[in-house]
Structure formats: structure tokens, C-alpha cells
Design a protein around this motif. Structure first.
Motif, mmCIF file in Angstrom:
data_model
loop_
_atom_site.group_PDB
_atom_site.id
_atom_site.type_symbol
_atom_site.label_atom_id
_atom_site.label_comp_id
_atom_site.label_asym_id
_atom_site.label_seq_id
_atom_site.Cartn_x
_atom_site.Cartn_y
_atom_site.Cartn_z
ATOM 1 N N ALA A 17 4.671 5.607 -4.681
ATOM 2 C CA ALA A 17 5.714 5.203 -3.735
ATOM 3 C C ALA A 17 5.299 5.418 -2.288
ATOM 4 O O ALA A 17 5.459 4.534 -1.434
ATOM 5 C CB ALA A 17 7.013 5.952 -4.034
ATOM 6 N N LEU A 18 4.762 6.600 -1.966
ATOM 7 C CA LEU A 18 4.369 6.886 -0.586
ATOM 8 C C LEU A 18 3.222 5.990 -0.141
ATOM 9 O O LEU A 18 3.222 5.472 0.982
ATOM 10 C CB LEU A 18 3.960 8.351 -0.439
ATOM 11 C CG LEU A 18 5.070 9.392 -0.420
ATOM 12 C CD1 LEU A 18 4.471 10.780 -0.214
ATOM 13 C CD2 LEU A 18 6.066 9.106 0.691
ATOM 14 N N ASN A 19 2.236 5.828 -1.001
ATOM 15 C CA ASN A 19 1.107 4.975 -0.660
ATOM 16 C C ASN A 19 1.563 3.555 -0.367
ATOM 17 O O ASN A 19 1.118 2.932 0.617
ATOM 18 C CB ASN A 19 0.094 4.991 -1.805
ATOM 19 C CG ASN A 19 -1.056 4.043 -1.581
ATOM 20 O OD1 ASN A 19 -1.103 2.965 -2.177
ATOM 21 N ND2 ASN A 19 -1.989 4.416 -0.718
ATOM 22 N N THR A 20 2.447 3.036 -1.186
ATOM 23 C CA THR A 20 2.953 1.680 -0.997
ATOM 24 C C THR A 20 3.713 1.564 0.318
ATOM 25 O O THR A 20 3.536 0.597 1.073
ATOM 26 C CB THR A 20 3.862 1.288 -2.171
ATOM 27 O OG1 THR A 20 3.089 1.307 -3.379
ATOM 28 C CG2 THR A 20 4.464 -0.089 -1.972
ATOM 29 N N MET A 21 4.556 2.529 0.615
ATOM 30 C CA MET A 21 5.321 2.487 1.863
ATOM 31 C C MET A 21 4.415 2.640 3.078
ATOM 32 O O MET A 21 4.612 1.992 4.109
ATOM 33 C CB MET A 21 6.401 3.575 1.845
ATOM 34 C CG MET A 21 7.429 3.375 0.739
ATOM 35 S SD MET A 21 8.737 4.625 0.693
ATOM 36 C CE MET A 21 9.780 4.056 2.030
ATOM 37 N N MET A 22 3.384 3.465 2.954
ATOM 38 C CA MET A 22 2.450 3.645 4.063
ATOM 39 C C MET A 22 1.664 2.371 4.360
ATOM 40 O O MET A 22 1.270 2.129 5.501
ATOM 41 C CB MET A 22 1.490 4.792 3.764
ATOM 42 C CG MET A 22 2.007 6.146 4.188
ATOM 43 S SD MET A 22 2.236 6.250 5.991
ATOM 44 C CE MET A 22 0.526 6.196 6.556
ATOM 45 N N MET A 23 1.439 1.552 3.342
ATOM 46 C CA MET A 23 0.727 0.297 3.585
ATOM 47 C C MET A 23 1.507 -0.618 4.526
ATOM 48 O O MET A 23 0.913 -1.415 5.258
ATOM 49 C CB MET A 23 0.451 -0.413 2.261
ATOM 50 C CG MET A 23 -0.694 0.188 1.475
ATOM 51 S SD MET A 23 -1.045 -0.745 -0.026
ATOM 52 C CE MET A 23 -2.725 -0.192 -0.377
ATOM 53 N N SER A 24 2.820 -0.515 4.508
ATOM 54 C CA SER A 24 3.629 -1.254 5.479
ATOM 55 C C SER A 24 3.702 -0.512 6.809
ATOM 56 O O SER A 24 3.473 -1.097 7.873
ATOM 57 C CB SER A 24 5.051 -1.471 4.934
ATOM 58 O OG SER A 24 5.055 -2.339 3.829
ATOM 59 N N MET A 25 3.990 0.778 6.751
ATOM 60 C CA MET A 25 4.218 1.532 7.984
ATOM 61 C C MET A 25 2.973 1.642 8.851
ATOM 62 O O MET A 25 3.055 1.642 10.084
ATOM 63 C CB MET A 25 4.750 2.926 7.640
ATOM 64 C CG MET A 25 6.093 2.938 6.927
ATOM 65 S SD MET A 25 7.429 2.157 7.891
ATOM 66 C CE MET A 25 7.567 3.320 9.247
ATOM 67 N N VAL A 26 1.787 1.741 8.228
ATOM 68 C CA VAL A 26 0.575 1.911 9.022
ATOM 69 C C VAL A 26 0.302 0.685 9.886
ATOM 70 O O VAL A 26 -0.329 0.788 10.945
ATOM 71 C CB VAL A 26 -0.636 2.223 8.111
ATOM 72 C CG1 VAL A 26 -1.105 0.976 7.359
ATOM 73 C CG2 VAL A 26 -1.788 2.822 8.911
ATOM 74 N N ALA A 27 0.785 -0.480 9.460
ATOM 75 C CA ALA A 27 0.588 -1.690 10.249
ATOM 76 C C ALA A 27 1.288 -1.590 11.603
ATOM 77 O O ALA A 27 0.829 -2.184 12.592
ATOM 78 C CB ALA A 27 1.095 -2.915 9.479
ATOM 79 N N LEU A 28 2.394 -0.852 11.660
ATOM 80 C CA LEU A 28 3.084 -0.672 12.938
ATOM 81 C C LEU A 28 2.160 -0.056 13.985
ATOM 82 O O LEU A 28 2.181 -0.444 15.158
ATOM 83 C CB LEU A 28 4.325 0.207 12.755
ATOM 84 C CG LEU A 28 5.537 -0.437 12.084
ATOM 85 C CD1 LEU A 28 6.534 0.620 11.639
ATOM 86 C CD2 LEU A 28 6.204 -1.423 13.040
ATOM 87 N N GLY A 29 1.346 0.888 13.552
ATOM 88 C CA GLY A 29 0.423 1.512 14.494
ATOM 89 C C GLY A 29 -0.816 0.680 14.734
ATOM 90 O O GLY A 29 -1.174 0.366 15.879
ATOM 91 N N LEU A 30 -1.489 0.302 13.657
ATOM 92 C CA LEU A 30 -2.766 -0.407 13.785
ATOM 93 C C LEU A 30 -2.637 -1.727 14.542
ATOM 94 O O LEU A 30 -3.392 -1.999 15.482
ATOM 95 C CB LEU A 30 -3.337 -0.683 12.395
ATOM 96 C CG LEU A 30 -3.938 0.491 11.624
ATOM 97 C CD1 LEU A 30 -4.288 0.048 10.209
ATOM 98 C CD2 LEU A 30 -5.176 1.014 12.337
ATOM 99 N N ILE A 31 -1.705 -2.564 14.132
ATOM 100 C CA ILE A 31 -1.614 -3.896 14.721
ATOM 101 C C ILE A 31 -1.057 -3.835 16.144
ATOM 102 O O ILE A 31 -1.395 -4.681 16.977
ATOM 103 C CB ILE A 31 -0.791 -4.839 13.823
ATOM 104 C CG1 ILE A 31 -1.345 -4.836 12.392
ATOM 105 C CG2 ILE A 31 -0.805 -6.254 14.372
ATOM 106 C CD1 ILE A 31 -2.822 -5.178 12.299
ATOM 107 N N SER A 32 -0.219 -2.854 16.440
ATOM 108 C CA SER A 32 0.261 -2.702 17.818
ATOM 109 C C SER A 32 -0.901 -2.463 18.777
ATOM 110 O O SER A 32 -0.950 -3.032 19.876
ATOM 111 C CB SER A 32 1.262 -1.550 17.911
ATOM 112 O OG SER A 32 2.470 -1.856 17.251
ATOM 113 N N VAL A 33 -1.841 -1.624 18.375
ATOM 114 C CA VAL A 33 -3.016 -1.355 19.211
ATOM 115 C C VAL A 33 -3.909 -2.593 19.283
ATOM 116 O O VAL A 33 -4.351 -3.002 20.371
ATOM 117 C CB VAL A 33 -3.803 -0.148 18.663
ATOM 118 C CG1 VAL A 33 -5.110 0.032 19.425
ATOM 119 C CG2 VAL A 33 -2.955 1.119 18.743
ATOM 120 N N GLN A 34 -4.161 -3.199 18.132
ATOM 121 C CA GLN A 34 -5.011 -4.395 18.098
ATOM 122 C C GLN A 34 -4.424 -5.516 18.949
ATOM 123 O O GLN A 34 -5.151 -6.261 19.617
ATOM 124 C CB GLN A 34 -5.174 -4.847 16.632
ATOM 125 C CG GLN A 34 -6.073 -6.055 16.421
ATOM 126 C CD GLN A 34 -5.306 -7.391 16.434
ATOM 127 O OE1 GLN A 34 -4.076 -7.420 16.535
ATOM 128 N NE2 GLN A 34 -6.036 -8.468 16.343
#
Length: 456
Positions: A55-72
């Protein structure tokens, strides 16, 4: 020289000055926040559909995009997608947000600051690669996923956004995509299909029942997606005006019709009105109406919502009988519903709804269907080629698939060192409940085996 300067000054003085609209800016910024919430909703939606150990891994796959793509996006993404470059590539003129200021750019919206436009478009860039994760959850290494979505955003999403919305060749051809049917859903859906095929199935796929562990979480996520989608579609008017109201109306109408249609299909097929089915249906309706939201009438949105569900529902039944492990049916629900929505835009679009749009097949312009098909094929091509290249690159370097032990233990522990639940909490389905992979008849081993056999 002096005469030239005076002429330039006179021309500048004569040029119309469009003031920044406080109302339009407020609506676009609010819509940006609504679309940001969609990524959180996606995390809940996907997180509830997997098993407790992932569950956490799956949710992190969405949430991490908030950080990564914002910088990119600030570094290069917005420039590639929206800087005034060639028909294929926006270029790097706006790299690091150089030149992206507080004045309007009439090429996109004359009444809002360019930074407001950039932040609104950022939220689309964030959620699109996150959608792909639903096809590869419970088996992809988190480090590989991080590299993949950064590469995918830069070399697939950003150029495609430029083609359709940034003055690129598809926009010049007259392709109609109001809020992301091709740019978001077709690209993510077909990339998800390719990624799932190249990654291979989960170790225990079709060997044990794989059912959603938290259906209320799925419903919460679906509700947040519906809520945020008003910003996604109505915000794409880039102004607080009648077009935004039209897109808002069509968004809600299509989602409602799709939810009703899916529940009815479930009742006909299984005799059960499943919660997961209703949630999935409304999301499919939102996907299908996205390209058409600002180009069609409300009655047309009813048809688009219903037809989008028929396409996705049928595709899921076919996928369930195959060996393809598209974990959360991203291809069926986003890729194929996106294709249906893009094609139906070419059928139902009318200038009576949006004079700045175009007429479709039913309004005397069958050629629009051809343009829509070109846009669909272009989105599929760049998505498939990019995904194949990135997956092969990752396989040859850091590896992409979690090991057998990690998959059986769960990626929450192996990838993050954390657990959503301790012990067996949340892992057992109630007798008689439908969890998307068949009806659980009993919680005994025999009953679970029967459930697996019924999955179709």
C-alpha cells in the motif's frame, strides 16, 4: 534611427493592452490546486486497490511525482512543452523559468500571468506519469520507477504537450484535446501497457487471489479525483467564463452517467453492484470526457460517458482472461477510454458549444475524425517508443523488477522500510464481497480458491 525609435514607441502605444484579470487568475490558481489534489486522490485510489504489503509503495509512486516533476518542470519541462520553439520541440529558452514572469503570454492566455499558466500545466505533468504506476505496482523497483518517470516526463510528456497545446504540429492541424485525452490519458495508458508487458507479471499473479485490501480508500480516492477533475477540465478554459461552466457541466454529467452505466453492467453480469466498479466507472467517465469537455453539449457528454464505460468494461473482461498483468487496468481505463473520448470528440464537437473549437462528424465535418485519429496515433507512437527505450535502458543498468523475495514480502518493507499495516490487519475480505477479481464466497482456503477461479 530616431524616426525608427519613434515609430516603435507609437506602435507600442497603439497596441491594445490587456490587463491581468483577478477573476481569471484566481480561477486558474484554484484549478491548479484542484488538479494537485487529484494526484493525492490517485494515491488513495491506487493504494486501496493493492494488497496491504504494497500500500505505501503504491501510494508513494503517485506522491513522489509531486516532488520530482515539480523540479523537472521548472528546470526544463515547461520550456520543452510551452516555449515558442519549433513544431516538434519548445526548446530551452525558458529553462529554469527564465522569461516565465508575471505578465501574460497571449499565445496561451491573455488575462493571467504566465507563471499561473505554468503552475496549472505543471499539475497535469505531475499526474500523467503517476497514472502509469498503476500498471506496474507490486513489482517495480522504486529507484527504477523514479528514473523512469523523469525520463518519460522529459522526452514523452513534454514534447507531446507541445505538439497539442504549445503551438506544435498537432495543434496546427486542428486536433481537439480540451484537457488531456491524448496528452495525458492515451500517453499514460499505452505506456502503462508497454511497461507492464516488458516488466512481466507479479510472481504470484493468477496463483493466489489478488484483491483490493481497502475499498473505502478506493472510494475516497475516486471522490477526490472527481472533485479535482473540475479543475482539470473546467480550469482548462484558463478563464472564469462560460466555457469553464460548460466544461464543468460536461465533466460532472459524463462521470455520473459512466458510474450509473458501470453499476448497471455489474448488476447484469454478476448481480452485484460493486463499490470498486462504481468508483472505476466514474473515473472512466472522467477520462472519456476530458478531451471533449469544452467542445460538446451536455447531452453529448451523457453519450460519451456511457460509451467510454462500454469500451473499458469490455477491455477489462478480455484482459482478465489473458496473461497480461496490468495490475490496476490502466490501459483499459485510461488508454482505451482516452482513445474513445478523443474519437468521440471528433463526432460530437460543435462550434455552437465553443466557437473557438471545431465541428465534428455530426455537425458536417467528417474530416475532424481524421485529425483526431492522427493525434491518437502520434500520442501512441511517442509513448510506446519512449517507454520501450527507457525500460530497456533501465534493465541494462540498475534493473527494473523487484526480486521474488521482495515481491512476496511486500515492497513497503523492501523499498521503504515501512509498513502501512502491522500484522494481518486489512488483509482478509468479507464473505460475499466483490473486490474486482471475482466474488469472495468464503474466507476459508477453499473459498479463496473458488474466488480465484471465478476471476474473469
Amino acid at each position: 534611427m530616431i524616426a525608427s525609435l519613434l515609430q516603435d514607441a507609437a506602435a507600442a502605444a497603439a497596441a491594445p493592452v490587456v490587463a491581468i484579470s483577478a477573476g481569471d487568475t484566481a480561477w486558474v490558481l484554484t484549478s491548479s490546486a484542484l488538479v494537485m489534489v487529484m494526484t493525492v486522490g490517485l494515491a488513495f485510489f491506487y493504494g486501496g486497490l493493492v494488497r496491504p504489503k504494497n500500500a505505501l509503495n503504491t501510494m508513494m509512486m503517485s506522491m513522489v511525482a509531486l516532488g520530482l516533476i515539480s523540479v523537472q518542470w521548472v528546470l526544463v519541462g515547461y520550456s520543452i512543452a510551452f516555449a515558442h520553439g519549433t513544431p516538434l520541440w519548445g526548446g530551452l529558452a525558458w529553462m529554469g523559468f527564465r522569461g516565465v514572469g508575471l505578465d501574460a503570454d497571449p499565445a496561451y492566455a491573455a488575462t493571467i500571468p504566465l507563471q499561473a499558466h505554468s503552475m496549472f500545466q505543471l499539475m497535469f505533468a505531475i499526474i500523467t506519469p503517476a497514472l502509469i504506476s498503476g500498471a506496474i505496482v507490486e513489482r517495480m523497483k522504486f529507484s527504477a520507477y523514479i528514473v523512469f518517470i523523469v525520463l518519460w516526463a522529459t522526452f514523452v510528456y513534454d514534447p507531446l504537450a507541445h505538439w497539442v497545446w504549445g503551438g506544435g504540429w498537432l495543434q496546427t492541424k486542428g486536433a481537439l484535446d480540451f484537457a488531456g485525452g491524448t496528452v495525458v490519458h492515451i500517453s499514460a495508458g499505452f505506456s502503462a501497457l508497454v511497461a507492464a508487458m516488458m516488466l512481466g507479471p507479479r510472481k504470484d499473479f493468477k496463483r493466489v487471489p489478488i484483491v483490493p485490501h481497502n475499498v473505502p480508500l478506493v472510494l475516497l480516492g475516486a471522490g477526490l479525483l472527481w472533485f479535482g477533475w473540475f479543475g482539470f477540465n473546467a480550469g482548462s478554459a484558463l478563464a472564469a467564463n462560460g466555457l469553464a461552466a460548460l466544461a464543468f457541466t460536461n465533466t460532472n454529467t459524463a462521470a455520473a452517467m459512466a458510474m450509473v452505466t458501470w453499476v448497471c453492467l455489474d448488476l447484469i453480469r454478476t448481480g452485484k453492484a460493486t463499490a470498486v466498479g462504481g468508483a472505476t466507472g466514474l473515473v472512466v467517465g472522467l477520462v472519456a470526457i476530458t478531451p471533449a469537455a469544452g467542445y460538446v453539449t451536455a447531452p453529448a457528454s451523457l453519450v460519451i460517458g456511457a460509451l467510454g464505460v462500454l469500451v473499458s468494461y469490455t477491455a477489462i473482461q478480455i484482459r482478465a482472461k489473458s496473461k497480461l498483468d496490468d495490475s490496476l487496468d490502466v490501459f483499459s481505463c485510461h488508454g482505451l477510454a482516452g482513445v474513445a473520448g478523443a474519437l468521440l470528440t471528433g463526432v460530437f464537437a460543435t462550434k455552437a458549444a465553443n466557437p473557438a473549437g471545431g465541428n465534428g462528424l455530426l455537425y458536417g465535418n467528417p474530416g475532424q475524425m481524421g485529425v483526431q485519429l492522427i493525434a491518437i496515433l502520434a500520442a501512441i507512437a511517442i509513448s510506446v517508443v519512449g517507454t520501450v527505450v527507457f525500460m530497456l535502458l533501465l534493465k541494462a543498468t540498475i534493473g527494473v523488477k523487484a526480486g521474488v523475495r521482495e515481491q512476496l514480502t511486500g515492497l513497503d518493507l523492501s523499498e521503504h522500510g515501512e509498513e502501512a499495516y502491522f500484522g494481518d490487519v486489512g488483509g482478509t475480505a468479507a464473505p460475499g464481497s466483490s473486490l474486482g477479481e471475482g466474488v469472495i464466497v468464503s474466507t476459508t482456503p477453499a473459498g479463496m480458491k473458488k474466488s480465484a477461479a471465478m476471476a474473469s
